[in-house]
Design a protein around this motif. Structure first.
Motif, PDB file in Angstrom:
ATOM      1  N   SER A  14     -21.742 -49.669  81.699  1.00  0.00           N
ATOM      2  CA  SER A  14     -21.748 -48.509  82.589  1.00  0.00           C
ATOM      3  C   SER A  14     -22.703 -47.462  82.002  1.00  0.00           C
ATOM      4  O   SER A  14     -23.121 -47.572  80.840  1.00  0.00           O
ATOM      5  CB  SER A  14     -20.331 -47.926  82.691  1.00  0.00           C
ATOM      6  OG  SER A  14     -19.931 -47.452  81.413  1.00  0.00           O
ATOM      7  N   LEU A  28     -19.367 -54.793  86.952  1.00  0.00           N
ATOM      8  CA  LEU A  28     -20.346 -53.710  86.854  1.00  0.00           C
ATOM      9  C   LEU A  28     -21.671 -54.072  87.507  1.00  0.00           C
ATOM     10  O   LEU A  28     -22.373 -53.214  88.023  1.00  0.00           O
ATOM     11  CB  LEU A  28     -20.606 -53.391  85.374  1.00  0.00           C
ATOM     12  CG  LEU A  28     -19.466 -52.716  84.612  1.00  0.00           C
ATOM     13  CD1 LEU A  28     -19.751 -52.731  83.119  1.00  0.00           C
ATOM     14  CD2 LEU A  28     -19.275 -51.292  85.104  1.00  0.00           C
ATOM     15  N   VAL A 182     -17.285 -45.049  83.676  1.00  0.00           N
ATOM     16  CA  VAL A 182     -15.903 -45.526  83.526  1.00  0.00           C
ATOM     17  C   VAL A 182     -15.017 -44.351  83.126  1.00  0.00           C
ATOM     18  O   VAL A 182     -13.931 -44.159  83.650  1.00  0.00           O
ATOM     19  CB  VAL A 182     -15.828 -46.681  82.508  1.00  0.00           C
ATOM     20  CG1 VAL A 182     -14.380 -47.031  82.179  1.00  0.00           C
ATOM     21  CG2 VAL A 182     -16.554 -47.910  83.067  1.00  0.00           C
TER      22      VAL A 182
END
Ligand SMILES: NC(=O)c1ccc[n+]([C@@H]2O[C@H](COP(=O)([O-])OP(=O)(O)OC[C@H]3O[C@@H](n4cnc5c(N)ncnc54)[C@H](OP(=O)(O)O)[C@@H]3O)[C@@H](O)[C@H]2O)c1
Length: 229
Positions: A14, A28, A182
């Protein structure tokens, strides 16, 4: 034969540097990147992940593209690379996709403390290697080379990344950055604490940057063995 395989570490993070939730799989990447990763898998002899990734993600670790599988078979290779994992506790389920999907060899490197358990549980579905009191990634890599692995892909998770990077046995890093945060410090980071060969006094060498839909792929050459292939 080389003393260790050409080693490529591939990971999607992320924007804030995380690779997974505490207890569930975090998706992701995007389709374009999954397909690129599939091509990289197809170019390798073995894929390695840590035991926690086997437990949390339950990955199949197979080459998805039929064309790539056929190309591998035409070269006399199994349709997908061998699968390798590493464990101390040996608490791995023989029914996991890691062991059941695909025909290629599965190898479990286990610290001596768990080796008997690992043989009992996983003996029918994998080759269990007693790797001594501590499993060291350099020794593991040398052993893989002796088994004919010339090109190794390391696919997580953070604990495994950390060891390969701090032991300076990664030739190439392929880091995809997904456009999400996140925002949870309990989540798993790309790496854990450690002394890395690349730091403010000794910077890694960027080799390429590519935009794939909404993600960005960063390639770093981490050793003199870095190759464009
Ligand atoms: N975004 C991505 O690209 C990506 C890719 C892969 C994984 N992930 C995520 O990463 C997370 C898992 O990462 P993680 O850091 O928690 O775990 P991990 O690196 O997958 O696995 C750690 C486990 O591997 C075993 N292990 C590691 N080093 C060892 C050694 N030297 N000797 C013996 N055993 C060793 C131990 O297993 P035992 O506990 O069995 O002893 C340890 O608990 C998951 O959330 C997963 O979804 C993300």
């Amino acid at each position: 034969m080389r003393d260790r395989p050409y080693t490529l570490l591939s990971c999607c993070v992320s924007i804030d540097g995380y690779i997974g939730n505490a207890a569930s799989r975090l998706l992701l990447s995007n389709d374009a990147d999954f397909d690129r990763v599939d091509a990289v898998r197809a170019s390798c002899d073995a894929i390695l992940v840590g035991a926690e990734t086997v437990r949390i993600d339950n990955p199949r670790l197979l080459v998805r593209s039929q064309t790539r599988r056929v190309e591998r078979a035409a070269r006399g290779l199994p349709e997908s690379p061998a699968k390798v994992t590493v464990t101390r506790r040996a608490e791995l389920d023989a029914c996991a996709n890691f062991f059941n999907a695909g025909e290629a060899e599965k190898i479990v490197y286990c610290a001596s403390q768990g080796a008997a358990d690992a043989r009992m549980r996983l003996g029918p579905v994998a080759t269990v290697v007693d790797a001594g009191d501590t499993v060291e990634m350099r020794a593991l890599s040398t052993d893989l080379a002796s088994r004919g692995v010339d090109r190794l892909m390391v696919e997580g998770g953070g604990t495994v990344h950390t060891q390969f990077l701090t032991e300076d046995i990664v030739d190439e890093l392929q880091l995809t950055v997904a456009p999400v945060f996140v925002g949870d410090s309990a989540a798993t980071r790309f790496v854990r604490d450690g002394v890395f060969p690349w730091n403010p006094g000794s910077r890694a060498e960027p080799a390429d940057v590519q935009k794939l839909g909404d993600v960005v792929l960063l390639r770093y050459a981490l050793s003199s063995r870095f190759s464009e292939r």
